[in-house]
Design a protein around this motif. Structure first.
Motif, PDB file in Angstrom:
ATOM      1  N   THR A   1       1.055  -1.210   0.050  1.00  0.00           N
ATOM      2  CA  THR A   1       0.242  -0.187  -0.026  1.00  0.00           C
ATOM      3  C   THR A   1       0.804   1.352  -0.107  1.00  0.00           C
ATOM      4  O   THR A   1       2.197   1.026   0.481  1.00  0.00           O
ATOM      5  CB  THR A   1      -0.405  -0.265   1.743  1.00  0.00           C
ATOM      6  N   ALA A   2       0.340   2.343  -0.896  1.00  0.00           N
ATOM      7  CA  ALA A   2       1.505   3.654  -0.812  1.00  0.00           C
ATOM      8  C   ALA A   2       1.549   3.760   0.596  1.00  0.00           C
ATOM      9  O   ALA A   2       0.392   4.026   0.702  1.00  0.00           O
ATOM     10  CB  ALA A   2       0.668   4.589  -2.252  1.00  0.00           C
ATOM     11  N   PHE A   3       1.925   4.563   1.381  1.00  0.00           N
ATOM     12  CA  PHE A   3       2.412   5.101   2.218  1.00  0.00           C
ATOM     13  C   PHE A   3       1.519   6.528   2.234  1.00  0.00           C
ATOM     14  O   PHE A   3       1.398   6.988   3.384  1.00  0.00           O
ATOM     15  CB  PHE A   3       3.643   5.810   1.804  1.00  0.00           C
ATOM     16  N   ASP A   4       1.294   7.152   1.341  1.00  0.00           N
ATOM     17  CA  ASP A   4       0.665   8.368   0.413  1.00  0.00           C
ATOM     18  C   ASP A   4      -0.961   7.912   0.711  1.00  0.00           C
ATOM     19  O   ASP A   4      -1.917   9.228   0.622  1.00  0.00           O
ATOM     20  CB  ASP A   4       0.900   9.451  -0.311  1.00  0.00           C
ATOM     21  N   SER A   5      -1.762   7.115   0.843  1.00  0.00           N
ATOM     22  CA  SER A   5      -2.637   6.475   0.706  1.00  0.00           C
ATOM     23  C   SER A   5      -3.595   7.338   2.452  1.00  0.00           C
ATOM     24  O   SER A   5      -3.582   6.764   2.478  1.00  0.00           O
ATOM     25  CB  SER A   5      -2.966   5.167   1.046  1.00  0.00           C
ATOM     26  N   LEU A   6      -4.780   7.722   1.180  1.00  0.00           N
ATOM     27  CA  LEU A   6      -5.626   7.947   1.787  1.00  0.00           C
ATOM     28  C   LEU A   6      -7.230   6.617   2.277  1.00  0.00           C
ATOM     29  O   LEU A   6      -6.402   6.102   1.779  1.00  0.00           O
ATOM     30  CB  LEU A   6      -6.904   9.423   1.561  1.00  0.00           C
ATOM     31  N   THR A   7      -8.570   7.003   2.974  1.00  0.00           N
ATOM     32  CA  THR A   7      -9.114   5.855   2.891  1.00  0.00           C
ATOM     33  C   THR A   7      -9.685   5.320   1.361  1.00  0.00           C
ATOM     34  O   THR A   7     -10.155   6.219   0.173  1.00  0.00           O
ATOM     35  CB  THR A   7     -10.343   6.900   3.273  1.00  0.00           C
TER      36      THR A   7
END
Ligand code: GLP
Length: 241
Positions: free
Chosen positions: A145-151
């Motif tokens: 999962t990308a570290f900059d992911s939001l919900t």
């Protein structure tokens, strides 16, 4: 920055986690709690309920936001995180229903994700409680999962589905294949993080989180970049540190 507390067993872990949680609840007029499901936080929740019953700690001014929810189960299904939270915490602390928030796993999922993220932009989470998956996931943010992911909507890894099958097998049902989760960036916005882990099955994930490289392959390793993380582990979960 980690403050690592190693305790003997699960009861000690739950008591220690309660102290950290209570301090935050007492320090604010309107505390915002980020909450988690799974077996790890249950003891902490029991401490919160006992304290509410004994000392009258008031939750009418407390807001809560849960990390995640399965996709596709009716809200009242016994295995939704909505049901888990009501049974294991919310009923016992008499928190008003309008104060509690969980992602919605039905209907227009993209809209649900955006709405949840928006609701969290208007407040700052004072303390985010986390468990950790045996593969290092936090919430349902699986490895990669990308570290900059939001919900966002996630497809669950087979390992996670196997780990959670113990709850669905007795019902003769399959673990859902998807979930909605706060993203890594959403979690990292919390002022303080409290992560609890118990048992030898978590030892590798805990070691990777604390001593391994910061990598999207171990989602919890991002916590090395957070300014205020308390990790409470029992001896078995600490055995690879
Ligand atoms: C689930 C949850 C996570 C939780 C993890 C560990 O997959 N989505 O939030 O931290 O499992 O669960 P347990 O505490 O039961 O080991």
């Amino acid at each position: 920055m980690f403050n690592v507390i190693i305790v003997k067993d699960y009861d000690a872990l739950s008591a220690e986690a309660f102290k950290v949680m209570k301090e935050v609840i007492d320090s604010k007029d309107r505390p915002v709690l980020g909450l988690a499901t799974g077996s790890s936080p249950i003891g902490l929740y029991q401490n919160m309920i006992a304290d509410h019953q004994k000392n009258g700690t008031d939750y009418t001014q407390v807001l809560t936001f849960n990390l995640d929810e399965y996709v596709g189960l009716p809200k009242e299904h016994s295995q939704t995180y909505y049901t888990f939270m009501h049974e294991n915490l919310f009923q016992g602390i008499e928190i008003p229903e309008e104060n509690v928030h969980l992602p919605l796993g039905n209907g227009d999922l993209e809209k649900n994700c955006a709405d949840y993220e928006k609701a969290m932009e208007d407040v700052q989470v004072d303390i985010q409680l986390l468990g950790i998956g045996s593969n290092g996931h936090i919430g349902f943010n699986e490895p990669g999962t990308a570290f900059d992911s939001l919900t966002h909507i996630v497809t669950l890894k087979e390992k996670t589905r196997q780990d959670n099958a113990r709850f669905f097998d007795p019902l003769g049902e399959e673990v859902p294949t998807q979930a909605i989760t706060m993203g890594i960036a959403t979690i990292m916005k919390a002022k303080k993080i409290l992560l609890v882990a118990s048992g030898s099955g978590k030892a590798e994930a805990v070691a990777g989180m604390i001593n391994g490289p910061v990598t999207e392959e171990v989602p919890a390793s991002i916590l090395q970049n957070h300014p205020d993380v308390t990790v409470i582990v029992d001896e078995a979960a600490a055995s690879k540190l």
